[in-house]
Design a protein around this motif. Sequence first.
Motif, mmCIF file in Angstrom:
data_model
loop_
_atom_site.group_PDB
_atom_site.id
_atom_site.type_symbol
_atom_site.label_atom_id
_atom_site.label_comp_id
_atom_site.label_asym_id
_atom_site.label_seq_id
_atom_site.Cartn_x
_atom_site.Cartn_y
_atom_site.Cartn_z
ATOM 1 N N GLY A 7 39.808 -27.912 5.083
ATOM 2 C CA GLY A 7 40.265 -27.358 3.827
ATOM 3 C C GLY A 7 41.128 -28.453 3.121
ATOM 4 O O GLY A 7 42.063 -27.997 2.326
ATOM 5 N N CYS A 135 43.799 -28.069 -0.102
ATOM 6 C CA CYS A 135 43.084 -27.712 -1.357
ATOM 7 C C CYS A 135 44.125 -26.636 -2.232
ATOM 8 O O CYS A 135 43.967 -26.583 -3.342
ATOM 9 C CB CYS A 135 41.819 -27.237 -1.373
ATOM 10 N N VAL A 139 47.009 -23.583 2.807
ATOM 11 C CA VAL A 139 45.790 -23.868 3.536
ATOM 12 C C VAL A 139 46.376 -24.790 4.719
ATOM 13 O O VAL A 139 46.880 -25.571 4.523
ATOM 14 C CB VAL A 139 44.632 -24.497 2.800
ATOM 15 N N SER A 144 42.062 -20.752 5.995
ATOM 16 C CA SER A 144 41.285 -21.544 5.273
ATOM 17 C C SER A 144 41.515 -21.510 3.638
ATOM 18 O O SER A 144 41.922 -20.229 3.347
ATOM 19 C CB SER A 144 40.132 -21.212 5.989
ATOM 20 N N PRO A 145 40.494 -22.266 2.978
ATOM 21 C CA PRO A 145 40.429 -22.049 1.569
ATOM 22 C C PRO A 145 39.663 -20.863 1.221
ATOM 23 O O PRO A 145 40.202 -19.779 0.277
ATOM 24 C CB PRO A 145 39.660 -23.319 1.124
#
Length: 177
Positions: A7, A135, A139, A144-145
């Motif tokens: 990520g 990102c 994260v 997770s993204p």
Amino acid sequence: MIVSADGMLADSQNRMPEALKFPGDALFFSGALDGADLIVHGRNSFEDQPNSPGRKRIIVTRRVAALAPDPENSNATLWNPAGAPFEAACKAAGVSTGTVAVIGGPVVFDMFMDRYDTFFLSLAPHVSLPDGEPCFPGVGPTRSPQQVLTEHGYKIAESLILDPADDVSVTAWKRAA
């Protein structure tokens, strides 16, 4: 945006490493920007392409009180969100309608999280940047993204393989109706 398997969108020096650069993803990114009427990004983000100088853009920064022309780029407007609303920044940039492409970084992505119609997330599943720049805020090892996008009401609309040799794909995440 392209991210590593963990990520990250940049390395520990806050730079996009060569390991995250793939021809198919670059072509997809460039085509998307060519179709945008306005680009929005932070001071450390840029697209570094032949068409870059001609694109209208808003650069998010705390270095101005509200809005100011960029002294280094006649197509750019400097914008401090604490001093002016986004609509005022668009007006200062000379854009009143059309497609806006938000290209980062993490704080800028987060600012628009509840405004995107579609968020394109490219994934390089064989790249790891353990000390990199996430990102999106939050994260990390346990988030997770994709989870962040889901938490904000986005659903997968479609996915495409961009670079088959490296399994690099892009997924269009659309706001749930």
